[in-house]
Design an enzyme around this catalytic site. Structure first.
Site, short mmCIF file in Angstrom:
data_model
loop_
_atom_site.label_atom_id
_atom_site.label_comp_id
_atom_site.label_asym_id
_atom_site.label_seq_id
_atom_site.Cartn_x
_atom_site.Cartn_y
_atom_site.Cartn_z
N LYS A 46 0.80 -1.23 0.00
CA LYS A 46 0.00 0.00 0.00
C LYS A 46 0.84 1.29 0.00
CE LYS A 46 -3.34 -1.36 -0.55
NZ LYS A 46 -3.65 -2.25 -1.73
N HIS A 101 7.55 -7.31 -2.26
CA HIS A 101 7.21 -6.76 -0.94
C HIS A 101 8.14 -7.34 0.12
CE1 HIS A 101 3.63 -4.66 -2.06
NE2 HIS A 101 2.80 -5.65 -2.10
N SER A 131 -4.99 2.82 3.98
CA SER A 131 -5.13 2.13 2.69
C SER A 131 -5.22 0.61 2.90
CB SER A 131 -3.93 2.48 1.81
OG SER A 131 -4.05 1.89 0.55
N SER A 221 -0.86 8.79 -14.06
CA SER A 221 -1.63 9.58 -13.10
C SER A 221 -2.67 8.67 -12.43
CB SER A 221 -2.36 10.72 -13.81
OG SER A 221 -3.41 10.18 -14.59
N MET A 225 -4.65 5.56 -14.26
CA MET A 225 -4.52 4.18 -13.76
C MET A 225 -5.84 3.62 -13.27
SD MET A 225 -0.78 4.06 -11.95
CE MET A 225 -1.04 2.36 -11.44
N ARG A 250 -8.39 3.78 -4.72
CA ARG A 250 -9.39 4.31 -3.80
C ARG A 250 -9.36 5.83 -3.83
NH1 ARG A 250 -9.50 5.60 1.56
NH2 ARG A 250 -7.23 5.61 1.44
S1 PPS Z 1 -0.36 -3.18 -3.18
O1 PPS Z 1 -1.60 -3.94 -2.87
O2 PPS Z 1 0.64 -3.31 -2.10
O3 PPS Z 1 0.19 -3.51 -4.49
O4 PPS Z 1 -0.85 -1.66 -3.17
P1 PPS Z 1 -0.01 -0.39 -3.67
O5 PPS Z 1 -0.09 -0.29 -5.13
O6 PPS Z 1 1.34 -0.39 -3.03
O7 PPS Z 1 -0.81 0.79 -2.98
C1 PPS Z 1 -2.15 1.07 -3.30
C2 PPS Z 1 -2.34 2.55 -2.98
O8 PPS Z 1 -1.67 3.32 -3.99
C3 PPS Z 1 -2.61 4.18 -4.61
N1 PPS Z 1 -2.24 4.44 -6.02
C4 PPS Z 1 -1.93 5.65 -6.48
N2 PPS Z 1 -1.83 6.84 -5.84
C5 PPS Z 1 -1.53 7.92 -6.61
N3 PPS Z 1 -1.34 7.88 -7.94
C6 PPS Z 1 -1.40 6.69 -8.61
N4 PPS Z 1 -1.21 6.66 -9.92
C7 PPS Z 1 -1.71 5.51 -7.87
N5 PPS Z 1 -1.88 4.20 -8.19
C8 PPS Z 1 -2.20 3.56 -7.03
C9 PPS Z 1 -3.93 3.44 -4.47
O9 PPS Z 1 -5.02 4.29 -4.69
C10 PPS Z 1 -3.80 2.96 -3.02
O10 PPS Z 1 -3.89 4.02 -2.09
P2 PPS Z 1 -5.26 4.49 -1.38
O11 PPS Z 1 -4.84 5.46 -0.31
O12 PPS Z 1 -5.91 3.27 -0.80
O13 PPS Z 1 -6.09 5.15 -2.44
#
Ligand code: PPS
Length: 285
Positions: A46, A101, A131, A221, A225, A250
């Protein structure tokens, strides 16, 4: 994938049972042969894993969005330690883009004598906790907690998936002076994605022109995505990601913890953070 909430415990670290096996974790740690031109996308869950999968795919296509629009993120930048990892990674042509991870101490031993590069992305742990909580409601393989307050307790315990955030980050930060290691901040990326993409290109020795950089930024962005079915996990069956319970993309912001932590919970979390991280310089967060 077998959908189970049972975790596999390996060297004291819990991982989701459906996609990890003791054999896959042992292989990644002890047998996998790192190549000098491998690029690792390493994160605590996350913290920006999927974001980096997209950015790296786009950098290696020189900004051409075709690969991110035609191939799943988990096939473009596969997870090393999952049971599909060996088949995905072992015979892949170089340069291999690989996601993990794993905590530093379970990272492939052969990395030590290689020139491979690692990008480690770190995110404000209070936002990671938020998250992760929402992810646990949506991902059928995650243990559930009654409410957010209970989830914080879980997040701060050794039972949390991939181990404690503090230990994961501290383990990886031991590499911070290694020239083949790049530390990124999710929170900084939300403020200025372009300069971070430029930084990543420089680290990887990838010489992209301005238009290509613009394209990487545009197609990685949050909005792009979230709408990209190759990166937003919409293709994953409901038995694994229960779509009615949430969505992978999210909010994608920095600071959402302010909407979830009460002042008392935040104070307690900050106290634990200060104690656990007292010898660590993470001022850039
Ligand atoms: S995982 O399950 O570990 O692979 O998740 P991970 O991708 O590390 O984290 C998911 C959170 O990253 C947000 N996310 C983004 N934020 C900003 N910009 C982009 N492009 C983007 N892509 C993924 C995703 O929304 C999750 O965060 P939260 O706070 O839940 O929205």
């Amino acid at each position: 994938m077998e959908v189970t909430r049972k975790y596999i415990e390996f060297e004291g670290i819990k991982t989701p049972g459906g996609v990890h096996t003791p054999e896959s974790l042992t292989w990644a740690w002890k047998e996998f042969e790192v190549r000098d031109d491998d690029v690792f996308n390493a994160t605590y869950p996350k913290s920006g894993t999927t974001w980096l999968q997209e950015i790296l795919s786009l950098i290696y296509s020189n900004g051409d969005p075709t690969p991110v629009k035609t191939k799943f993120s988990w096939d473009r930048v596969p997870w090393l330690e999952q049971h599909s990892g060996r088949g995905q990674v072992e015979n892949r042509p170089s340069p291999r883009l690989i996601t993990t991870h794993l905590p530093r101490f379970l990272f492939p031993q052969s990395f030590q004598k290689s020139k491979a590069k690692v990008i480690y992305t770190v995110r404000n742990p209070k936002d990671v906790c938020v998250s992760f909580y929402y992810f646990s409601l949506y991902a059928e393989f995650m243990e559930r907690r009654e409410n957010f307050q209970d989830y914080i307790t879980h997040f701060l315990s050794k039972d949390v998936m991939f181990g404690l955030w503090f230990e994961h980050v501290k383990g990886w930060l031991t590499m911070k002076d290694n020239p083949n290691f790049l530390l990124l901040s999710y929170d900084n990326m939300t403020k200025d994605l372009r300069s971070n993409v430029v930084k990543i290109c420089k680290f990887l020795g990838k010489d992209l022109d301005d238009a290509a950089i613009d394209s990487v930024v545009e197609h990685s962005s949050f909005k792009a995505m979230k709408e990209n079915n190759m990166s937003n996990y919409s293709a994953v069956p409901n038995e694994i990601f229960s779509k009615g319970q949430g969505t992978f993309h999210r909010k994608g912001i920095s600071g959402d913890h302010k909407n979830h932590f009460t002042p008392a919970l935040e104070e307690e979390f900050d106290r634990i953070y200060k104690e656990a991280m007292k010898d660590v310089d993470l001022a850039f967060l």
